[in-house]
Design a protein around this motif. Structure first.
Motif, PDB file in Angstrom:
ATOM      1  N   PRO A 108      40.153 -54.728 -12.844  1.00 44.47           N
ATOM      2  CA  PRO A 108      38.950 -55.084 -12.062  1.00 44.47           C
ATOM      3  C   PRO A 108      37.876 -53.998 -12.018  1.00 44.47           C
ATOM      4  O   PRO A 108      36.778 -54.252 -11.538  1.00 44.47           O
ATOM      5  CB  PRO A 108      39.517 -55.324 -10.655  1.00 44.47           C
ATOM      6  CG  PRO A 108      40.998 -55.418 -10.807  1.00 44.47           C
ATOM      7  CD  PRO A 108      41.336 -54.570 -11.984  1.00 44.47           C
ATOM      8  N   VAL A 109      38.208 -52.774 -12.498  1.00 42.38           N
ATOM      9  CA  VAL A 109      37.291 -51.657 -12.247  1.00 42.38           C
ATOM     10  C   VAL A 109      36.830 -50.909 -13.495  1.00 42.38           C
ATOM     11  O   VAL A 109      35.871 -50.123 -13.418  1.00 42.38           O
ATOM     12  CB  VAL A 109      37.931 -50.629 -11.278  1.00 42.38           C
ATOM     13  CG1 VAL A 109      38.225 -51.277  -9.927  1.00 42.38           C
ATOM     14  CG2 VAL A 109      39.211 -50.041 -11.860  1.00 42.38           C
ATOM     15  N   TRP A 110      37.474 -51.113 -14.645  1.00 37.99           N
ATOM     16  CA  TRP A 110      37.168 -50.260 -15.796  1.00 37.99           C
ATOM     17  C   TRP A 110      35.704 -50.375 -16.233  1.00 37.99           C
ATOM     18  O   TRP A 110      35.078 -49.370 -16.581  1.00 37.99           O
ATOM     19  CB  TRP A 110      38.103 -50.583 -16.970  1.00 37.99           C
ATOM     20  CG  TRP A 110      37.878 -51.926 -17.590  1.00 37.99           C
ATOM     21  CD1 TRP A 110      38.524 -53.081 -17.285  1.00 37.99           C
ATOM     22  CD2 TRP A 110      36.934 -52.260 -18.616  1.00 37.99           C
ATOM     23  NE1 TRP A 110      38.053 -54.123 -18.040  1.00 37.99           N
ATOM     24  CE2 TRP A 110      37.076 -53.650 -18.874  1.00 37.99           C
ATOM     25  CE3 TRP A 110      35.991 -51.540 -19.347  1.00 37.99           C
ATOM     26  CZ2 TRP A 110      36.303 -54.317 -19.821  1.00 37.99           C
ATOM     27  CZ3 TRP A 110      35.216 -52.194 -20.291  1.00 37.99           C
ATOM     28  CH2 TRP A 110      35.384 -53.569 -20.529  1.00 37.99           C
ATOM     29  N   ASP A 111      35.164 -51.613 -16.224  1.00 40.09           N
ATOM     30  CA  ASP A 111      33.783 -51.772 -16.674  1.00 40.09           C
ATOM     31  C   ASP A 111      32.793 -51.176 -15.677  1.00 40.09           C
ATOM     32  O   ASP A 111      31.750 -50.637 -16.058  1.00 40.09           O
ATOM     33  CB  ASP A 111      33.462 -53.241 -16.953  1.00 40.09           C
ATOM     34  CG  ASP A 111      33.875 -54.165 -15.829  1.00 40.09           C
ATOM     35  OD1 ASP A 111      34.534 -53.697 -14.875  1.00 40.09           O
ATOM     36  OD2 ASP A 111      33.567 -55.361 -15.904  1.00 40.09           O
ATOM     37  N   GLY A 112      33.114 -51.263 -14.381  1.00 39.60           N
ATOM     38  CA  GLY A 112      32.254 -50.635 -13.372  1.00 39.60           C
ATOM     39  C   GLY A 112      32.245 -49.119 -13.499  1.00 39.60           C
ATOM     40  O   GLY A 112      31.218 -48.465 -13.240  1.00 39.60           O
ATOM     41  N   ASN A 113      33.381 -48.546 -13.917  1.00 42.66           N
ATOM     42  CA  ASN A 113      33.446 -47.086 -14.094  1.00 42.66           C
ATOM     43  C   ASN A 113      32.473 -46.604 -15.164  1.00 42.66           C
ATOM     44  O   ASN A 113      31.946 -45.481 -15.087  1.00 42.66           O
ATOM     45  CB  ASN A 113      34.868 -46.663 -14.466  1.00 42.66           C
ATOM     46  CG  ASN A 113      35.863 -46.901 -13.335  1.00 42.66           C
ATOM     47  OD1 ASN A 113      35.467 -47.089 -12.189  1.00 42.66           O
ATOM     48  ND2 ASN A 113      37.135 -46.899 -13.659  1.00 42.66           N
ATOM     49  N   GLU A 114      32.241 -47.441 -16.171  1.00 39.75           N
ATOM     50  CA  GLU A 114      31.358 -47.032 -17.268  1.00 39.75           C
ATOM     51  C   GLU A 114      29.880 -47.046 -16.872  1.00 39.75           C
ATOM     52  O   GLU A 114      29.044 -46.535 -17.611  1.00 39.75           O
ATOM     53  CB  GLU A 114      31.598 -47.924 -18.479  1.00 39.75           C
ATOM     54  CG  GLU A 114      32.976 -47.716 -19.093  1.00 39.75           C
ATOM     55  CD  GLU A 114      33.197 -48.522 -20.360  1.00 39.75           C
ATOM     56  OE1 GLU A 114      32.292 -49.298 -20.729  1.00 39.75           O
ATOM     57  OE2 GLU A 114      34.263 -48.370 -20.976  1.00 39.75           O
ATOM     58  N   VAL A 115      29.569 -47.627 -15.714  1.00 40.21           N
ATOM     59  CA  VAL A 115      28.194 -47.572 -15.214  1.00 40.21           C
ATOM     60  C   VAL A 115      27.742 -46.124 -15.058  1.00 40.21           C
ATOM     61  O   VAL A 115      26.563 -45.785 -15.297  1.00 40.21           O
ATOM     62  CB  VAL A 115      28.083 -48.322 -13.872  1.00 40.21           C
ATOM     63  CG1 VAL A 115      26.740 -48.064 -13.207  1.00 40.21           C
ATOM     64  CG2 VAL A 115      28.282 -49.818 -14.092  1.00 40.21           C
ATOM     65  N   TRP A 116      28.677 -45.252 -14.685  1.00 44.49           N
ATOM     66  CA  TRP A 116      28.329 -43.840 -14.489  1.00 44.49           C
ATOM     67  C   TRP A 116      27.927 -43.181 -15.803  1.00 44.49           C
ATOM     68  O   TRP A 116      27.038 -42.325 -15.836  1.00 44.49           O
ATOM     69  CB  TRP A 116      29.512 -43.105 -13.857  1.00 44.49           C
ATOM     70  CG  TRP A 116      29.765 -43.534 -12.454  1.00 44.49           C
ATOM     71  CD1 TRP A 116      30.413 -44.668 -12.037  1.00 44.49           C
ATOM     72  CD2 TRP A 116      29.349 -42.854 -11.270  1.00 44.49           C
ATOM     73  NE1 TRP A 116      30.429 -44.733 -10.661  1.00 44.49           N
ATOM     74  CE2 TRP A 116      29.788 -43.624 -10.169  1.00 44.49           C
ATOM     75  CE3 TRP A 116      28.661 -41.664 -11.029  1.00 44.49           C
ATOM     76  CZ2 TRP A 116      29.547 -43.251  -8.858  1.00 44.49           C
ATOM     77  CZ3 TRP A 116      28.433 -41.281  -9.719  1.00 44.49           C
ATOM     78  CH2 TRP A 116      28.866 -42.079  -8.653  1.00 44.49           C
ATOM     79  N   LEU A 117      28.565 -43.576 -16.903  1.00 46.35           N
ATOM     80  CA  LEU A 117      28.188 -43.046 -18.206  1.00 46.35           C
ATOM     81  C   LEU A 117      26.792 -43.515 -18.602  1.00 46.35           C
ATOM     82  O   LEU A 117      25.958 -42.723 -19.079  1.00 46.35           O
ATOM     83  CB  LEU A 117      29.205 -43.481 -19.265  1.00 46.35           C
ATOM     84  CG  LEU A 117      28.856 -43.135 -20.716  1.00 46.35           C
ATOM     85  CD1 LEU A 117      28.736 -41.631 -20.894  1.00 46.35           C
ATOM     86  CD2 LEU A 117      29.893 -43.718 -21.668  1.00 46.35           C
TER      87      LEU A 117
END
Length: 334
Positions: free
Chosen positions: A51-60
Motif C-alpha cells: 500500500p505504500v511503496w509508490d507513495g514513498n517514491e513521491v519523495w524522490l
C-alpha cells in the motif's frame, strides 16, 4: 539565511525522507530472497509494502524536481555525469513497479518467479547505486571550470563510493528486516528479527568505516554530531531488536538513516558538488542556484504542498498499520 541555503536544507530533507521510507521498501524487496522460504511468505513481504511503496517514491520525484528548479547547474552536472547509473536506477524503479502489479496477473510458476526475481534485483541494485552516487557527490568528482563532468564511468567507482554503496545496501536491508518484524506475525517475524541482528552487525561495521572516512576527509563539528547520533542509534536499534521491541528498533533504524544522510549533507555544505580537479570549480549553493525570484515562488509552493503530502502519507500508514501473516492470505483467497 539566504533562500538558496533554505533550499539546500529542503532538498536534504527530501532526500532524507526518501531514504527513510524507500530504504525499508528496498530492504523488504531484498528480503524476498534472503528471508522468504516459499511463495506465501514472499506474498506476505510484498504485501507489507504494497500500500505504500509508490507513495514513498513521491519523495524522490520531489527531490529531483526541487533540485532541477532550485539548483539547475547542480542538476545538469549531476545528470550528465551520472547518466548511466541514474538511468539504471530509473529502469529498475520502473521494472520494480511493474513487477508489483503484474506478478499476480497469471498463475504460472515461471511468470510469478520471474517477477519476484525482478523485485529482488530491482530493489538491490538501486539500494547499492544510491550509496555510490552520494559517495561521489560528497567525495568530489572531476568537474572542469565550466561546471561540466569530464570524468569517465570508471572514475565513479572509487573505493569510497563503493563503500558508500555497501553501506546503503546493508543499512536498507537492516531497515527492511526490522520493518518486516514490525509488520508480520508468526515464524517470519522471528526470522526477520534474527536476520536483522546479523545484517545489523555488518551494517554497523561498514557504516562506522564510511562515516569516519567522510568525517576525516570533509567533516566538521556539526557532521561529527550527526555521526555520533547515527552510530548510537544503530547500536540501540540492534539492542531493541534483540529484546523484541520492534517499534523502537524500527524508529531507531530510521534515526540512523536520517542522521547518516544529514551527516553527508552537513559535510557537503556549502558545496553541492565538489570538484576533485580544483576547489574553485566546485558547484556551490551560490553559483548553482536559480534566481532569488524563482526560489521565492518555489518556497510559497512548497509551503502549501508539503503539509498536504505529509498528511496523506501519514494517513496511509495509519490505515495499513496492522500486522499480517500467511494466515491472512488464506482468508483473503477464501
Amino acid at each position: 539565511m539566504e533562500l538558496h541555503d533554505v533550499w539546500f536544507v529542503l532538498i536534504a530533507v527530501l532526500w532524507t525522507g526518501y531514504f527513510f521510507l524507500e530504504g525499508f521498501d528496498f530492504g523488504v524487496g531484498v528480503l524476498t530472497k534472503l528471508l522468504a522460504r516459499n511463495r506465501p511468505e514472499k506474498r506476505v513481504l510484498i504485501n507489507t509494502i504494497g500500500p505504500v511503496w509508490d507513495g514513498n517514491e513521491v519523495w524522490l520525484l520531489s527531490a529531483g524536481g526541487a533540485t532541477f528548479a532550485a539548483f539547475p547547474e547542480w542538476y545538469a552536472t549531476l545528470f550528465s555525469g551520472f547518466y548511466l547509473p541514474l538511468l539504471l536506477i530509473l529502469v529498475c524503479l520502473i521494472i520494480r513497479g511493474v513487477a508489483f502489479e503484474y506478478r499476480v496477473k497469471r498463475p504460472e510458476e515461471n511468470w510469478q518467479r520471474n517477477w519476484e526475481n525482478a523485485i529482488f534485483w530491482c530493489s538491490l541494485i538501486p539500494a547499492f547505486l544510491w550509496g555510490v552516487a552520494f559517495g561521489n557527490i560528497v567525495g568530489g568528482v572531476k568537474i572542469d571550470r565550466d561546471f561540466e563532468y569530464v570524468g569517465s564511468l570508471g572514475d565513479l567507482l572509487s573505493p569510497y563510493a563503493l563503500l558508500g554503496g555497501l553501506v546503503t545496501l546493508t543499512l536498507f536491508t537492516f531497515h527492511g528486516a526490522v520493518f518486516t518484524a514490525l509488520k508480520t506475525v508468526g515464524d517470519i517475524r522471528e526470522r526477520a528479527r534474527k536476520l536483522a541482528s546479523r545484517v545489523g552487525l555488518m551494517t554497523a561495521a561498514l557504516a562506522l568505516l564510511f562515516l569516519l572516512w567522510t568525517q576525516v576527509e570533509s567533516g566538521n563539528g556539526k557532521s561529527l554530531v550527526a555521526l555520533v547520533v547515527a552510530v548510537a542509534a544503530l547500536v540501540v536499534a540492534l539492542l531493541a531488536n534483540r529484546a523484541g521491541r520492534e517499534g523502537w528498533s524500527f524508529a531507531l533504524s530510521g534515526v540512523t538513516v536520517v542522521a547518516a544522510v544529514a551527516m553527508l549533507f552537513l559535510s557537503l555544505f556549502p558545496n553541492v558538488m565538489p570538484s576533485s580537479l580544483n576547489e574553485d570549480w566546485s558547484l556551490t549553493v551560490t553559483n548553482a542556484s536559480s534566481s532569488p525570484y524563482t526560489l521565492k515562488i518555489m518556497t510559497w509552493c512548497a509551503g502549501i504542498a508539503t503539509p498536504l503530502v505529509l498528511l496523506y502519507q501519514s494517513w496511509t500508514y495509519w490505515v495499513f498499520r496492522k500486522r499480517i501473516g500467511t494466515q491472512h492470505l488464506a482468508e483473503a483467497a477464501h
